[in-house]
Write an enzyme that holds these catalytic residues in place. Structure first.
Site, PDB file in Angstrom:
ATOM      1  N   LYS A 235       0.814  -1.210   0.000  1.00  0.00           N
ATOM      2  CA  LYS A 235       0.000   0.000   0.000  1.00  0.00           C
ATOM      3  C   LYS A 235       0.852   1.266   0.000  1.00  0.00           C
ATOM      4  O   LYS A 235       2.041   1.253   0.312  1.00  0.00           O
ATOM      5  CB  LYS A 235      -0.993  -0.033   1.161  1.00  0.00           C
ATOM      6  CG  LYS A 235      -2.087  -1.073   0.906  1.00  0.00           C
ATOM      7  CD  LYS A 235      -3.242  -1.009   1.865  1.00  0.00           C
ATOM      8  CE  LYS A 235      -4.343  -1.974   1.404  1.00  0.00           C
ATOM      9  NZ  LYS A 235      -5.485  -2.010   2.340  1.00  0.00           N
ATOM     10  N   ARG A 276      -3.477 -10.357   4.452  1.00  0.00           N
ATOM     11  CA  ARG A 276      -3.827 -10.353   3.027  1.00  0.00           C
ATOM     12  C   ARG A 276      -2.658  -9.738   2.259  1.00  0.00           C
ATOM     13  O   ARG A 276      -2.360  -8.552   2.424  1.00  0.00           O
ATOM     14  CB  ARG A 276      -5.108  -9.559   2.802  1.00  0.00           C
ATOM     15  CG  ARG A 276      -5.616  -9.553   1.364  1.00  0.00           C
ATOM     16  CD  ARG A 276      -6.884  -8.728   1.248  1.00  0.00           C
ATOM     17  NE  ARG A 276      -7.436  -8.765  -0.091  1.00  0.00           N
ATOM     18  CZ  ARG A 276      -7.077  -7.957  -1.080  1.00  0.00           C
ATOM     19  NH1 ARG A 276      -6.139  -7.031  -0.861  1.00  0.00           N
ATOM     20  NH2 ARG A 276      -7.630  -8.052  -2.278  1.00  0.00           N
TER      21      ARG A 276
END
Length: 300
Positions: A235, A276
């Site tokens: 991210k 994840r």
């Protein structure tokens, strides 16, 4: 505000009362591998958009040791536009069916109740809803009827405009309070407490500092009493931390896996139920080491 790790350890991964039925129980933090069946994923630029490519990628993640394979047909990167229901179904269902037939434990990343129901019929075992049931009022009743594990994430709006909602007093307190309200809504809809998993929603209506604070105070999310899924992989807050010192340009998404692994170790040490990620191999190594270390050493 500086994030600090909690002195009191949360429940260890694999604790029976914090483990949804029907999912793997390896006695360590689970690893969920990502399969983006989208043309505009921030992490891979649509490399798995074709169904054949998505299935091949999912099988490769399974071979690498992924406990769960998470299939998504809607990009949730900031600014992304939603596909139609028909397009999302077209992208997701064939991939779910093939991966499930190959023996994968398949999760489906969707905000739509119809996609969730049809994916479960096609062999999915888990629904990962980044909206926590807010995007589709039929989602919570659908999941109650299905009686399948359900990830409820903190969410403040669709990708096209979510970053405008990244305004908090104390981000951890606010996120926990909002998650608590969504848990109550899920229970009122008839979802069993043991089916619920929570996700603090890193990067969703969060600035970089918000993400770091949530990670540093993950114990407060654990205190909600449900397994915690953490999705930090590749991210932008990691890219900004690792920006080129000469140009200030964030590190590209594909070069953030080492940083992701570091986050995985720290989240696993704080008791995360599942991570994840895009790179399964490094994360699986990390959680195995963390579990072995934790067997001898108190958690953070």
């Amino acid at each position: 505000m500086t994030a600090t790790f909690q002195a009191t350890a949360p429940p260890r991964p694999g604790t029976p009362e914090l483990h949804p039925q029907g999912l793997p129980r390896p006695g360590r933090t689970l690893v969920m591998g990502v399969v983006n069946v989208t043309p505009d994923s921030f992490s891979d630029g649509g490399l798995s958009f074709a169904p054949e490519a998505a299935v091949a990628h999912g099988l490769a993640l399974l071979d690498e040791g992924a406990d769960i394979v998470d299939v998504g047909g809607e990009s949730t990167r900031p600014g992304a536009q939603r596909p139609t229901l028909e397009e999302e179904l077209r992208r997701v269902l064939p991939v779910v069916a093939e991966l499930a037939a190959a023996g994968a434990v398949v999760s489906v990343d969707t905000m739509r109740a119809e996609v969730a129901a049809r994916a479960l019929d096609a062999g999915a075992r888990l629904i990962n809803d980044v909206s926590g049931g807010l995007a589709d009022p039929a989602m919570l009743p659908t999941m109650a009827r299905a009686d399948a594990p359900y990830v409820l994430m903190h969410w403040r709006g669709h990708a096209a405009a979510m970053q405008a909602n990244a305004v908090y007093g104390d981000v951890v307190t606010d996120v926990v309070d909002e998650l608590r309200r969504r848990i109550q809504a899920a229970l009122q809809a008839g979802i069993r407490p043991g089916s619920l998993i929570v996700d603090p929603g890193l990067g969703f209506a969060k600035e970089a500092e918000h993400n770091w604070q949530l990670l540093g105070r993950l114990g407060e999310v654990h205190a909600l009493g449900h397994p915690v899924l953490v999705g930090a992989s590749r991210k932008s807050f990691l890219g900004r931390l690792l920006a080129d010192p000469a140009t200030g340009q964030p590190r590209p998404a594909q070069l953030r896996d080492a940083a992701t692994t570091a986050v995985s170790v720290l989240a696993a040490a704080q008791g995360a139920w599942c991570l994840r990620v895009h790179d399964v191999t490094s994360t699986l190594d990390a959680v195995r080491v963390t579990a072995r270390w934790g067997a001898e050493t108190p958690a953070f």
